[in-house]
Write a protein that holds these residues in place. Structure first.
Motif, PDB file in Angstrom:
ATOM      1  N   THR A 143       0.824  -1.205   0.000  1.00 19.28           N
ATOM      2  CA  THR A 143       0.000   0.000   0.000  1.00 19.28           C
ATOM      3  C   THR A 143       0.857   1.253   0.000  1.00 19.28           C
ATOM      4  N   ALA A 144       0.292   2.295  -0.597  1.00 17.19           N
ATOM      5  CA  ALA A 144       0.889   3.626  -0.502  1.00 17.19           C
ATOM      6  C   ALA A 144       0.181   4.344   0.643  1.00 17.19           C
ATOM      7  N   ASN A 145       0.940   4.743   1.630  1.00 15.24           N
ATOM      8  CA  ASN A 145       0.388   5.438   2.792  1.00 15.24           C
ATOM      9  C   ASN A 145       0.413   6.934   2.517  1.00 15.24           C
ATOM     10  N   LEU A 146      -0.751   7.568   2.587  1.00 17.65           N
ATOM     11  CA  LEU A 146      -0.873   8.956   2.177  1.00 17.65           C
ATOM     12  C   LEU A 146      -0.958   9.901   3.368  1.00 17.65           C
TER      13      LEU A 146
ATOM     14  N   ILE B 213     -13.477   1.472  -3.263  1.00 14.00           N
ATOM     15  CA  ILE B 213     -12.939   1.312  -4.613  1.00 14.00           C
ATOM     16  C   ILE B 213     -12.539   2.705  -5.087  1.00 14.00           C
ATOM     17  N   VAL B 214     -11.313   2.827  -5.618  1.00 13.96           N
ATOM     18  CA  VAL B 214     -10.808   4.144  -5.986  1.00 13.96           C
ATOM     19  C   VAL B 214     -10.173   4.131  -7.363  1.00 13.96           C
ATOM     20  N   ARG B 215     -10.108   5.313  -7.905  1.00 13.84           N
ATOM     21  CA  ARG B 215      -9.359   5.567  -9.140  1.00 13.84           C
ATOM     22  C   ARG B 215      -8.331   6.633  -8.798  1.00 13.84           C
ATOM     23  N   CYS B 216      -7.111   6.485  -9.305  1.00 11.62           N
ATOM     24  CA  CYS B 216      -6.022   7.366  -8.885  1.00 11.62           C
ATOM     25  C   CYS B 216      -5.260   7.930 -10.082  1.00 11.62           C
ATOM     26  N   LEU B 217      -4.550   8.993  -9.815  1.00 15.43           N
ATOM     27  CA  LEU B 217      -3.625   9.571 -10.781  1.00 15.43           C
ATOM     28  C   LEU B 217      -2.271   9.686 -10.097  1.00 15.43           C
ATOM     29  N   VAL B 218      -1.270   9.015 -10.685  1.00 18.48           N
ATOM     30  CA  VAL B 218       0.074   8.952 -10.102  1.00 18.48           C
ATOM     31  C   VAL B 218       1.087   9.286 -11.188  1.00 18.48           C
TER      32      VAL B 218
ATOM     33  N   GLU C 140      -4.518   4.356   3.309  1.00 20.48           N
ATOM     34  CA  GLU C 140      -3.641   3.434   2.598  1.00 20.48           C
ATOM     35  C   GLU C 140      -4.331   2.959   1.326  1.00 20.48           C
ATOM     36  N   VAL C 141      -3.653   3.099   0.201  1.00 22.67           N
ATOM     37  CA  VAL C 141      -4.236   2.681  -1.069  1.00 22.67           C
ATOM     38  C   VAL C 141      -3.385   1.590  -1.709  1.00 22.67           C
ATOM     39  N   HIS C 142      -4.045   0.505  -2.087  1.00 19.42           N
ATOM     40  CA  HIS C 142      -3.400  -0.580  -2.824  1.00 19.42           C
ATOM     41  C   HIS C 142      -3.769  -0.418  -4.285  1.00 19.42           C
ATOM     42  N   LEU C 143      -2.766  -0.187  -5.136  1.00 19.68           N
ATOM     43  CA  LEU C 143      -2.974   0.062  -6.549  1.00 19.68           C
ATOM     44  C   LEU C 143      -2.812  -1.229  -7.341  1.00 19.68           C
TER      45      LEU C 143
ATOM     46  N   GLN D   6       5.724   0.341  -8.495  1.00 19.83           N
ATOM     47  CA  GLN D   6       7.023   0.942  -8.194  1.00 19.83           C
ATOM     48  C   GLN D   6       6.996   1.733  -6.876  1.00 19.83           C
ATOM     49  N   ASP D   7       8.174   2.064  -6.408  1.00 26.71           N
ATOM     50  CA  ASP D   7       8.340   2.866  -5.190  1.00 26.71           C
ATOM     51  C   ASP D   7       7.737   4.255  -5.424  1.00 26.71           C
ATOM     52  N   LEU D   8       6.806   4.651  -4.564  1.00 26.82           N
ATOM     53  CA  LEU D   8       6.105   5.926  -4.748  1.00 26.82           C
ATOM     54  C   LEU D   8       6.397   6.922  -3.626  1.00 26.82           C
ATOM     55  N   TYR D   9       7.386   6.658  -2.787  1.00 30.57           N
ATOM     56  CA  TYR D   9       7.649   7.558  -1.665  1.00 30.57           C
ATOM     57  C   TYR D   9       7.872   8.986  -2.151  1.00 30.57           C
ATOM     58  N   ASP D  10       7.232   9.923  -1.448  1.00 29.60           N
ATOM     59  CA  ASP D  10       7.307  11.364  -1.732  1.00 29.60           C
ATOM     60  C   ASP D  10       6.551  11.766  -3.004  1.00 29.60           C
ATOM     61  N   THR D  11       5.830  10.829  -3.597  1.00 23.83           N
ATOM     62  CA  THR D  11       5.025  11.125  -4.780  1.00 23.83           C
ATOM     63  C   THR D  11       3.635  11.591  -4.362  1.00 23.83           C
TER      64      THR D  11
END
Length: 340
Positions: free
Chosen positions: A236-239, A255-260, A285-288, A293-298
Motif C-alpha cells: 500500500t501507498a500510505n498517504l 474502490i478508488v481511481r487514482c492519478l500517479v 492506505e491505497v493498494h494500486l 514501483q516505489d512511490l515515496y514522496d510522490t
C-alpha cells in the motif's frame, strides 16, 4: 494591465468534470488573482460571490447563469471567492472540514469558462467591512460590477447584517443589477455543501458524486508506513494529506481511481486505524492494482467510487489477507462493469 496572475490553461473533461476519464478536451483561460487589490480591469463584469466549497451542481447553475449574463451584455465573468473559509477565521474553535483544498477549488472553477477568478484573503479586518464599503470599494470600484448573480438568502457586510434587498438598493445607487437566484431554483437543485459533507462522513461517496457532479477526490503525499501490506501481498501507498482542513470520508474500504505521475490507476483504499494490528490514529492506505514501483514522496490523487465495507478487526493476518482478496475481486468486478 498589471496583475499578479497565473494564466491557467485548464482542460475540462466532458463528463461532469470527471478529471480522469478519457474524453475530448476543451481549453479555457482564466485570470486567477490572489487578492482583489491586484486586480486591474477596464471592462465591466458580471460577478458572483461565495466560498464555493465543493463547487457542486447548485454552484454550477449559478456559474452558468453568470457566464450567460456576461456574454449577453458583453461583460467579463468573474467569481469572487475567499480563503480561508470565513468560519475558520471567525469561529476558530469550529473544526470545519472542507470539500476542496484551495488548489482544487481554483482548478474546478477555472474549468467553468470564467474570465476572472479572484481569491481574496478572508481576515478579521476584511470581516469588519461594512456593507457599503464592500459594495463600493470591492464590487464597484475594483470589479466594475454591472451585474451581480447571487442567491436569495445571501448576506454580507459586517456581522452579515445586509441582505439581498440591501444589495438591490445599492444597485440603484451604483448602477448595477442584481440577478437573484430564487428559493424555488435553489430547492429544485436541493444540494448544499453541508449535505455533501454529511454524505461523505457516512461513507456515501456515490451520493456525494451525484451532488457534486464529479467524483470526490483528495490528494496526498506517499510516506513510509509499517510495510505490513507488502508482507501480505497487498503493498500500500500510505498517504499524508498536507491540508488539515480537507475532509476525509468515513473510515472503511473504498474502490478508488487514482492519478500517479500522470498515470491512471485503480485500486482499493482503506481509511481507518488498522485495528487488526492495534494501530493508532487514522491512516489512509491505497493498494494500486496496476502500479508497483516505489512511490515515496510522490503525490497521489484519489477519487472515491464506492464504499465496499466498514473497517474490521480480524482474528488473524490470514483472515485479513483473505478479506483483502475478496475486496479486490469486488473492486475488479465493479471497475469492469463501469468500463463496459
Amino acid at each position: 494591465m498589471v496583475i499578479d496572475k497565473t494564466r491557467c490553461n485548464f482542460a475540462i473533461i466532458q463528463d461532469k468534470w470527471d478529471l480522469l476519464k478519457s474524453k475530448p478536451f476543451i481549453f479555457f483561460q482564466v485570470e486567477t488573482i490572489q487578492g482583489i487589490s491586484k486586480l486591474s480591469i477596464s471592462k465591466p463584469t458580471a460577478v458572483t460571490i461565495g466560498t464555493f466549497d465543493g463547487v457542486h451542481v447548485g454552484h454550477k447553475r449559478i456559474l452558468e447563469r453568470l457566464i450567460n449574463n456576461a456574454k449577453n451584455a458583453d461583460m467579463q465573468a468573474a467569481v469572487l471567492t475567499f480563503f480561508p473559509h470565513p468560519r475558520m477565521v471567525l469561529q476558530k474553535d469550529a473544526d470545519i472540514k472542507l470539500l476542496n483544498t484551495l488548489e482544487e477549488k481554483e482548478r474546478i472553477l477555472a474549468q467553468m469558462g470564467l474570465d476572472y477568478l479572484i481569491v481574496h484573503p478572508f481576515t478579521q479586518e476584511f470581516s469588519r467591512l461594512t456593507a457599503i464599503e464592500f459594495v463600493r470599494d470591492m464590487l464597484v470600484n475594483k470589479l466594475k460590477a454591472k451585474s451581480i448573480v447571487i442567491g436569495y438568502d445571501h448576506r454580507f457586510g459586517r456581522n452579515r447584517n445586509a441582505s439581498i434587498d440591501d444589495l438591490k438598493n445599492f444597485g440603484k445607487t451604483y448602477d448595477f443589477i442584481v440577478d437573484e437566484i430564487s428559493a424555488q431554483e435553489v430547492d429544485d437543485v436541493s444540494v448544499s455543501s453541508t449535505k455533501i459533507r454529511k454524505a461523505l462522513l457516512s461513507g456515501d461517496v456515490e451520493t456525494a458524486r451525484r451532488y457534486l457532479g464529479y467524483t470526490y477526490m483528495l490528494s496526498g503525499i506517499v510516506v513510509k508506513g509499517k510495510g505490513l501490506g507488502k508482507t501480505l501481498g497487498f503493498p500500500t501507498a500510505n498517504l499524508r494529506i498536507p491540508q488539515s482542513y480537507k475532509l476525509v470520508p468515513q473510515n472503511g474500504v473504498y474502490i478508488v481511481r487514482c492519478l500517479v505521475n500522470g498515470e491512471k490507476a485503480t485500486g482499493i483504499m482503506n481509511i481507518g486505524t488498522n485495528p487488526t494490528v492495534a494501530g493508532k490514529g487514522q491512516h489512509l492506505e491505497v493498494h494500486l492494482f496496476n502500479i508497483s514501483q516505489d512511490l515515496y514522496d510522490t503525490e497521489v490523487q484519489v477519487q472515491f467510487l464506492k464504499k465496499i465495507r466498514e473497517e474490521q478487526k480480524f482474528a488473524s493476518l490470514q483472515d485479513l489477507t483473505e478479506q483483502l482478496q475478496k475486496d479486490k475481486a469486488v473492486a475488479m468486478e465493479y471497475l469492469n462493469n463501469e468500463n463496459n
